[in-house]
Design an enzyme around this catalytic site. Structure first.
Site, PDB file in Angstrom:
ATOM      1  N   GLU A  11     -15.017 101.815  22.623  1.00  0.00           N
ATOM      2  CA  GLU A  11     -15.635 103.185  23.357  1.00  0.00           C
ATOM      3  C   GLU A  11     -14.689 103.273  24.530  1.00  0.00           C
ATOM      4  OE1 GLU A  11     -20.288 103.396  23.100  1.00  0.00           O
ATOM      5  OE2 GLU A  11     -19.590 103.786  24.782  1.00  0.00           O
ATOM      6  N   LEU A  12     -14.183 102.335  25.396  1.00  0.00           N
ATOM      7  CA  LEU A  12     -13.294 102.735  26.399  1.00  0.00           C
ATOM      8  C   LEU A  12     -11.888 103.135  25.624  1.00  0.00           C
ATOM      9  CD1 LEU A  12     -12.823 103.023  29.855  1.00  0.00           C
ATOM     10  CD2 LEU A  12     -12.117 100.561  29.467  1.00  0.00           C
TER      11      LEU A  12
END
Length: 305
Positions: free
Chosen positions: A86-87
């Site tokens: 996600e990052l």
């Protein structure tokens, strides 16, 4: 901004996407934060809203639909490959100017995240080893950690008041989501002007927009340079750590060599110089070839009394 970027912006549905380590924070700090954001009419998304059994890659679509991402770095953050994936997505959209990000350092120091120190760094290296066959993926994780952690964020220390910290986050998010309709902000400290509908006013506004865009470009370029410096620094530290191990091994080998030399000196002092082994003993198979007389067999050779 390209067509795809404009389409993404027009598809924004969630004002805030929260990226966090669920097992560690879901029922504590994050639940209080989400409740506070919703109480201030801020549309927020966390992964518990996904339907059970749905492909988790849909979370990346939710990130694209968001305006702001809150990245909550905690001690166990790097245990999760999903947090890291996600990052990476958040970092990509931020670099494209399609998403704003606020890093939140929850009971972990910013330098710990930037330089992958302590348990935070150990867990990340465990993930790197686990996915060692997918080097591009782990490199994207490392770059995203360096990039996002270098941005201006909020730090919650162990003795801080959690309720007050939540209020600070909500305040910063509201600043980002509330439209500034009545003001144009000039990209210089302390200057804020009301809109002017005259031609001169429109010209000033256009100039201010150009300056604002140029300022944003410079800020983005500086951020990328800072990110590159952080990545190179971390790689240098890794290499230096490996060099330290090699130096230690070299020192140990040198000590062993000195000990061996000392033993040889002691032996020579007791028995004199250690004689060299004759060459024919070093090559016993050559002894037979030096004799000019052939060896013949007889019945006596096989007699046993």
């Amino acid at each position: 901004m390209d067509i795809h970027g404009r389409q993404l912006q027009s598809a924004k549905q969630h004002q805030v996407f929260v990226n966090f380590r669920g097992d560690e924070l879901r029922f504590g700090f994050v639940s209080h934060l989400v409740e506070a954001l919703q109480r201030h009419q801020i549309n927020v998304f966390i992964d518990k809203l996904e339907r059970i059994g749905e492909d988790l890659t849909n979370l990346f679509v939710r990130i694209e639909e968001s305006t702001i991402a809150l990245v909550i770095f905690s001690r166990r953050y790097t245990e999760s490959r999903w947090c890291l994936d996600e990052l990476v997505k958040i970092n990509q959209l931020t670099d494209q100017g399609l998403l704003k990000v606020i890093p939140i350092f929850f009971k972990v120091e910013p330098v710990t995240v930037k330089q992958l120190r302590g348990a935070f760094g150990d867990q990340f290296r465990d993930r790197e080893w686990e996915y060692r066959c997918d080097k591009p993926r782990t490199e994207r994780w490392r770059d995203a950690l360096a990039s996002v952690s270098c941005k201006i964020g909020l730090t919650f220390e162990k003795k801080s008041n959690e309720s007050e910290f939540v209020k600070i986050i909500v305040k910063e998010v509201k600043k980002m989501v509330q439209p500034q309709e009545n003001y144009v902000v000039v990209p210089f400290p302390g200057i804020r002007r009301r809109r002017d509908t005259s031609s001169h006013g429109r010209q000033c506004q256009e100039e201010q927009v150009v300056l604002s865009r140029e300022s944003a470009v410079l800020v983005q370029e500086n951020s990328k340079i800072a990110n590159q410096i952080a990545v190179v620094s971390m790689r240098y530290m890794d290499i230096e750590s490996e060099n330290s191990v090699i130096r230690a091994q070299l020192g140990e080998l040198s000590e062993r060599l000195q000990s061996l030399n000392s033993i040889i000196e002691v032996v020579e002092g007791v028995v004199g110089k250690v004689p060299e082994i004759p060459e024919f003993l070093m090559n016993p198979w050559q002894i037979m070839s030096t004799s000019s007389q052939p060896i013949t067999a007889s019945a006596d050779m096989f007699y046993y009394p």
